[in-house]
Scaffold this motif. Structure first.
Motif, PDB file in Angstrom:
ATOM      1  N   ARG B 338       0.834  -1.194   0.000  1.00 48.97           N
ATOM      2  CA  ARG B 338       0.000   0.000   0.000  1.00 48.97           C
ATOM      3  C   ARG B 338       0.873   1.249   0.000  1.00 48.97           C
ATOM      4  NH1 ARG B 338      -4.576   2.732   1.075  1.00 48.97           N
ATOM      5  NH2 ARG B 338      -4.048   4.554   2.311  1.00 48.97           N
ATOM      6  N   TRP B 340       3.889   1.376  -1.042  1.00 47.22           N
ATOM      7  CA  TRP B 340       4.594   1.401  -2.331  1.00 47.22           C
ATOM      8  C   TRP B 340       3.708   2.051  -3.401  1.00 47.22           C
ATOM      9  CZ3 TRP B 340       9.269   1.046  -4.186  1.00 47.22           C
ATOM     10  CH2 TRP B 340       9.474   0.770  -5.540  1.00 47.22           C
ATOM     11  N   THR B 341       2.454   1.651  -3.403  1.00 42.71           N
ATOM     12  CA  THR B 341       1.531   2.242  -4.373  1.00 42.71           C
ATOM     13  C   THR B 341       1.384   3.738  -4.133  1.00 42.71           C
ATOM     14  OG1 THR B 341       0.350   0.162  -4.316  1.00 42.71           O
ATOM     15  CG2 THR B 341      -0.730   1.976  -5.426  1.00 42.71           C
ATOM     16  N   LEU B 342       1.270   4.092  -2.841  1.00 47.13           N
ATOM     17  CA  LEU B 342       1.191   5.510  -2.496  1.00 47.13           C
ATOM     18  C   LEU B 342       2.399   6.256  -3.042  1.00 47.13           C
ATOM     19  CD1 LEU B 342       0.011   5.766   1.219  1.00 47.13           C
ATOM     20  CD2 LEU B 342      -0.882   7.029  -0.718  1.00 47.13           C
ATOM     21  N   THR B 344       4.570   5.355  -5.436  1.00 44.27           N
ATOM     22  CA  THR B 344       4.721   5.403  -6.883  1.00 44.27           C
ATOM     23  C   THR B 344       3.560   6.142  -7.556  1.00 44.27           C
ATOM     24  OG1 THR B 344       3.741   3.208  -6.938  1.00 44.27           O
ATOM     25  CG2 THR B 344       6.129   3.332  -7.107  1.00 44.27           C
ATOM     26  N   SER B 345       2.464   6.336  -6.839  1.00 43.27           N
ATOM     27  CA  SER B 345       1.307   6.978  -7.459  1.00 43.27           C
ATOM     28  C   SER B 345       1.276   8.470  -7.250  1.00 43.27           C
ATOM     29  CB  SER B 345       0.022   6.373  -6.902  1.00 43.27           C
ATOM     30  OG  SER B 345       0.007   5.002  -7.141  1.00 43.27           O
TER      31      SER B 345
END
Ligand SMILES: Nc1ncnc2c1ncn2[C@@H]1O[C@H](COP(=O)(O)OP(=O)(O)OP(=O)(O)O)[C@@H](O)[C@H]1O
Ligand SMILES: [Mg+2]
Lengths: 305, 346, 376
Positions: B338, B340-342, B344-345
């Motif tokens: 989560r 990581w997504t935050l 990279t996003s």
């Protein structure tokens, strides 16, 4: 599905020589397309849909559909941001393609002499014959800090003794926009050209005759007359951008997560969650289907009523 | 389509030994491909080798699960992937009586956490994760992870990080004095927040593309695997490229060879395993591909400059500081992902 | 120069009687000359027609006036002003196109309001004028339809209304009735004529239908191969054609080629190639040949025939009836003269039993009823 359309007529066929009942005939004709669609489109989509109902599923686990949790995830702040970024990429690219594509298509369709039209058009469409990956890589070499653009800027700086700032846009959103616009511009030009080519030039003269300046003629006649083409081109570009993975991945660097990249990550990337990836895919499929439905409904030629 | 009960990406075991006896099919990393090695194997055993390549463990497993897995007799997963594949029941247990030279493997690799006793996998190379930089553009260079945060102004979009949650989050945890395998949500959050401040420096997250960008001068520094760094440095002697293993510690990784249960030709697979364990073969791999070898006999055969290359074989005190990335509880992993997504996003 | 400037000038400018003037206008399209040296003056309020065979340059002439083409040489004046540098959208003319060119994305009402809206007229004025002109062309009930939902004749009337509603100085009509069937065409001709009288605008109409031109126009220009052959009132054009082409193109005629044998202030004697000696009364308009080769034109309805030799022997020749055609109100006879010339005769259908084929007959016409024309 097409392969299962209801009988067209309930009346018994009077034609006794025919081996097949009349209503079966269309089914036979539709069968190849129906099977093709069923195998390659409907079943895979259903599979993705089923997967999207399983929260947190990873490869090797039993598929046990249990709810819409994956879809709820999409309303998470981060993903909202990603969706918004994807949409804004798609909208901006569509806008730029239109802005750049319309004058080009107009020029080819209405100004270039008939003899050269095909050649000029070919020139614009030629990039489509190269791989989209290659085109994105070309933009890397152009936009990178040590790339073509910056070499020219450095050269100019040294020649003019001005200090021109280097253009540092690779791995940022402008680079993605450039890449996407470049990739899709030929499609836009093609579609707009097809539409402008059909434009009745006498209508342009009629408008001028009634006192419309060239700008007024453009806005009041050319644009409305080519609206179906504009809609078709815009939707095509918009849809393709939504699903574009290559340009954001190669040109966007760490700064431009999009829905397509997110889906990739769910399946093959660092964070694997096939269920969530499937849910994202379903949303994308839905968005694209709606867009295409709109295109079919409103993209048609003249107003009817 | 049945409503439920099917298994996502099921790989059904095919009857072992179905393949042609003189053919071996491999699925291996891009940078492990070494034609002379393969030719010598064919000369020795008469077995012809075909191979497909991948560039991430995830793609390898996905392809395997998508059904192509039954085509290969040998796979090359990394340590934590071995563990995952054992859990999924994909790997066959190796018959040690059919393997020669296992004793040459260093003790710490013979009894690793991911596969104690080498029951399913044979380690063939290992390495570290560190930082490569262009000393002509970045002087002084880094000594530790903290360098990145201390020089944010010089590094704006001039570095890349590995496209890997655990490596990147782990290194940051390490820079904060925590473990690579921390399960403490507080610490993980702290690491994420630190990474966010590093974001302006990050051009992209990638595992391969950095090489060419570093050589072109677009990057000054990249987070990389030691084998890639050593090879790039050797291939470009005219460039002042340096590889550093951060002082506060880093991750240790190994790549292994395994035989899936679906292997069409186990005979050939054993032949390949025995071949790779030959000290001279293992030494060649290190000499040509710059992977550190876990094979003591092979190490002894290496020329002195290679043996003393600390990028390749770091001193013990660095190794003592370092950790192997190990699988963690799925709930905690979800937290990592989560963040990581935050990251990279955003 | 703005359009309003021209319009304002309209009321004050009395220095010229012409609304449209073409002076030595040439138009060349990649080597093909479509218009060669046209001189025209179209008077204010006139119904002027340009008549000629297909491809003779009628549309091109009209497009030059409208401003869709620029003359290769020569100049065009509208209301006394040179318009060489005035783009079409600033010229005080409106065109009814050969193909209607209605905007299919707009309703009938919006099509008609198009020009007024561009001129930023008030809502109320637009409403009034569009409704008014719709009434004028009898299309009030079709206001909300789209052009594709109209018949050809209805579209035609909308095209007309769209031009007229702007009250331009000059209305240009390019074969406005070309696509209509005969009956509708006749009706529309009457309507056009009425509209012209009611509005008092200058109409310039292109047509290749001579009957239409003759019945509607104040004056007609006959064009051939990019040139104006003759300009005149319908009766002048018909009765006194100045060239063999005009004589032949307008109505039917018998053309006999020959040479001038003798010239007298009042009379000409011409001997045809086949040996007929014909006496022609001179019209004195300066177009007759007085020597060299000449063409004689005799209208078929001006020729008499009898079964016995007539007493007056001027322009009287013996021949044989070849065909008899029944045309309802008229009879059409083809006679081969002894000389070998063929003559067409048109007579009202009054004889109860017309002579049969092969009957030897005598044809004759008065020297007043034939014309001598130069050949070039
Ligand atoms: N844009 C153009 N390019 C080249 N030639 C042209 C062009 N427009 C007209 N012409 C030529 O000029 C000549 C006159 O054409 P125009 O359209 O004026 O004829 P028209 O008298 O209106 O004939 P019609 O009665 O058939 O409408 C024709 O030979 C035509 O081929
Ligand atoms: Mg014409």
């Amino acid at each position: 599905m097409a392969g299962q359309s209801p009988p067209l007529s309930k009346q018994p066929s009077l034609d006794t020589e025919k081996v097949l009942p009349k209503w079966l005939e269309p089914l036979f004709l539709l069968a190849p397309a129906g099977i093709w669609l069923g195998l390659l489109l409907v079943i895979p989509t259903l599979l993705i849909f089923e997967l999207s109902l399983v929260p947190n599923i990873r490869p090797g686990q039993v598929v046990n559909p249990s709810g819409l949790d994956n879809y709820a995830l999409i309303f998470d702040d981060i993903y909202q941001k990603v969706v918004l970024r994807s949409l804004s990429f798609a909208v901006s690219t569509t806008f730029f393609c239109l802005l750049l594509g319309f004058p080009v298509a107009y020029w080819i369709a209405l100004i270039v002499s008939k003899r050269w039209q095909n050649l000029v058009l070919l020139g614009f469409v030629l990039p489509l014959w190269t791989s989209s990956l290659l085109r994105s890589y070309a933009w890397i070499t152009i936009l990178r800090p040590t790339g073509v653009v910056n070499s020219v800027i450095t050269l100019l700086s040294s020649m003019t003794h001005l200090t021109l700032p280097p253009l540092d846009i690779l791995n940022r959103e402008p680079a993605v926009l450039i890449g996407m616009t470049y990739s899709l511009l030929p499609y836009m030009v093609l579609i707009l050209y097809a539409s402008l080519e059909k434009l009745d030039r006498r209508l342009l003269e009629a408008a001028a005759d009634l006192g419309a300046t060239p700008v007024q003629t453009f806005l009041k006649v050319t644009v409305p007359q080519t609206l179906p083409g504009i809609a078709a081109g815009s939707l095509l570009v918009f849809i393709t951008c939504l699903g574009d993975f290559v340009n954001p991945e190669l040109l966007g660097g760490a700064s431009s997560m999009t829905v397509a990249r997110l889906i990739y990550n769910q399946f093959l990337g660092a964070t694997r969650n096939w269920g969530f990836g499937s849910a994202l895919s379903m949303i994308l499929i839905l968005a694209v289907s709606i867009a295409i439905a709109l295109l079919i409904k409103y993209g048609d030629a003249v107003p009817k009523k | 389509m049945s409503g439920c009960g099917w298994t996502l990406a099921e790989v059904r075991p095919v009857q072992a030994g179905k393949g042609k006896s003189d053919e071996l099919s491999l699925y291996t990393w891009t940078n492990y491909v070494d034609p002379p090695l393969v030719e010598a194997f064919t000369t020795q055993t008469g077995i012809r080798v075909t191979y497909d390549i991948f560039n991430s463990n995830e793609i390898m497993l996905a392809t395997f699960q998508a059904g192509k897995g039954s085509a290969y007799s040998i796979l090359y997963p990394s340590d934590y992937k071995v563990e995952e594949m054992i859990e999924l029941g994909f790997l066959s247990e190796l018959d040690h009586t059919r393997i020669d030279g296992l004793s040459n493997i260093l003790p710490q690799f013979q009894n690793s956490a991911y596969d104690p006793g080498n029951r399913h996998s044979i380690p063939i190379s290992w390495g570290t994760t560190g930082l490569i930089y262009d000393a002509d553009r970045l002087n002084p260079g880094p000594e530790d992870w903290s360098f990145l945060w201390e020089n944010l102004d010089k590094l704006e979009r001039r570095i890349t990080l590995l496209d890997d949650v655990r490596e990147v989050m782990g290194a940051t945890l390490r820079s904060l004095g925590h473990s690579y395998n921390s399960t403490n949500p507080q610490q993980i959050k702290q690491a994420y927040e630190r990474l966010v401040t590093l974001k302006p420096a990050v051009a992209s997250f990638n595992t391969d593309a950095w090489k060419e960008q570093l050589l072109a001068g677009d990057l000054v520094l990249a987070m990389v695997y030691s084998a890639d760094a050593v090879r790039l440095t050797k291939d470009n002697p005219d460039r002042n490229l340096k590889y550093v293993i951060p002082k506060s510690g880093t991750s240790l990784w190994s790549d292994t060879i395994v035989m899936p249960k679906t292997a069409p030709n186990p005979e050939a697979a054993y032949a390949w395993i025995n071949y790779m364990l030959q000290p001279s073969v293992a030494a060649q791999i290190t000499q040509r591909q710059y992977f550190a070898t876990p094979n003591q006999a092979a190490y002894d055969q290496l020329p002195a400059p290679l043996r003393n290359n600390t990028s390749l074989f770091p001193p013990d005190e660095i190794l003592a500081n370092s950790e192997r990335i190990s699988p963690i509880d799925p709930k905690i992993l979800a937290l990592y992902e989560r963040y990581w997504t935050l990251l990279t996003s955003s | 120069m703005s359009q309003t400037a021209i319009q304002n000038q309209r009321s004050t400018a009395t220095d010229t009687e012409f609304d449209v003037e073409l002076r030595k206008v040439y138009k060349v399209f990649n080597g093909e000359t479509a218009v060669r040296g046209v001189d025209l003056g179209i008077r204010r309020g006139e119904f002027f027609s340009i008549l000629g065979p297909s491809g003779c340059g009628k549309t091109t002439t009209l497009r030059l006036i409208a401003g869709f083409e620029t003359p290769s040489t020569g100049e065009i004046l509208i209301q006394g002003q040179r318009v060489s540098n005035v783009p079409s959208y600033r010229r005080p003319v409106n065109t009814v196109f050969q193909s209607y060119a209605l905007f299919n994305h707009l309703t009938v009402w919006d099509n008609i309001a198009f020009g007024l809206r561009l001129k930023k007229r008030s809502k109320a004025e637009i409403q009034n004028r569009v409704d008014e002109v719709l009434k004028l062309v009898k299309m009030e009930t079709f206001a909300k339809r789209f052009p594709v939902q109209l018949s050809g004749g209805q579209q035609q009337r909308i095209a007309l209304a769209r031009a007229l509603v702007n009250r331009p100085a000059v209305v240009l009509l390019d074969e406005p009735l070309g696509a209509l069937d005969l009956k509708l065409r006749k009706e529309m001709q009457v309507e056009l004529s009425n509209l012209h009288q009611e509005l008092g605008l200058t109409f310039v109409m292109v047509t290749h239908d001579q009957e239409e031109a003759l019945s509607l126009s104040d004056r007609i220009a006959v064009m051939n191969h990019g040139k104006v052959e003759q300009i005149g009132s319908p009766s002048q054009i018909y009765e006194c054609p100045q060239t063999p082409f005009v004589a032949d193109f307008i109505g039917d005629t018998n053309l006999l080629h020959g040479k001038v044998e003798g010239a007298h202030p009042e009379m000409l004697w011409i001997v045809t190639d086949k040996g007929l000696r014909i006496k022609v009364k001179r019209a004195g308009d300066g177009h007759e040949p007085t020597s060299g080769s000449a063409v004689i034109s005799i209208r078929p309805e001006k020729i008499h025939f009898s079964l016995t030799p007539p007493s007056d022997a001027v322009n009287c020749f013996e021949g044989r009836l070849q065909t008899v055609m029944y045309l309802g109100t008229h009879m059409h006879y083809l006679v081969e003269l002894v000389s070998g010339d063929q003559i067409t005769i048109m007579q009202p259908n009054v004889m109860h039993n017309p002579p049969s084929v092969e009957t030897p007959i005598y044809v004759s016409w008065s020297p007043l009823d034939c014309l001598a024309l130069s050949t070039n």
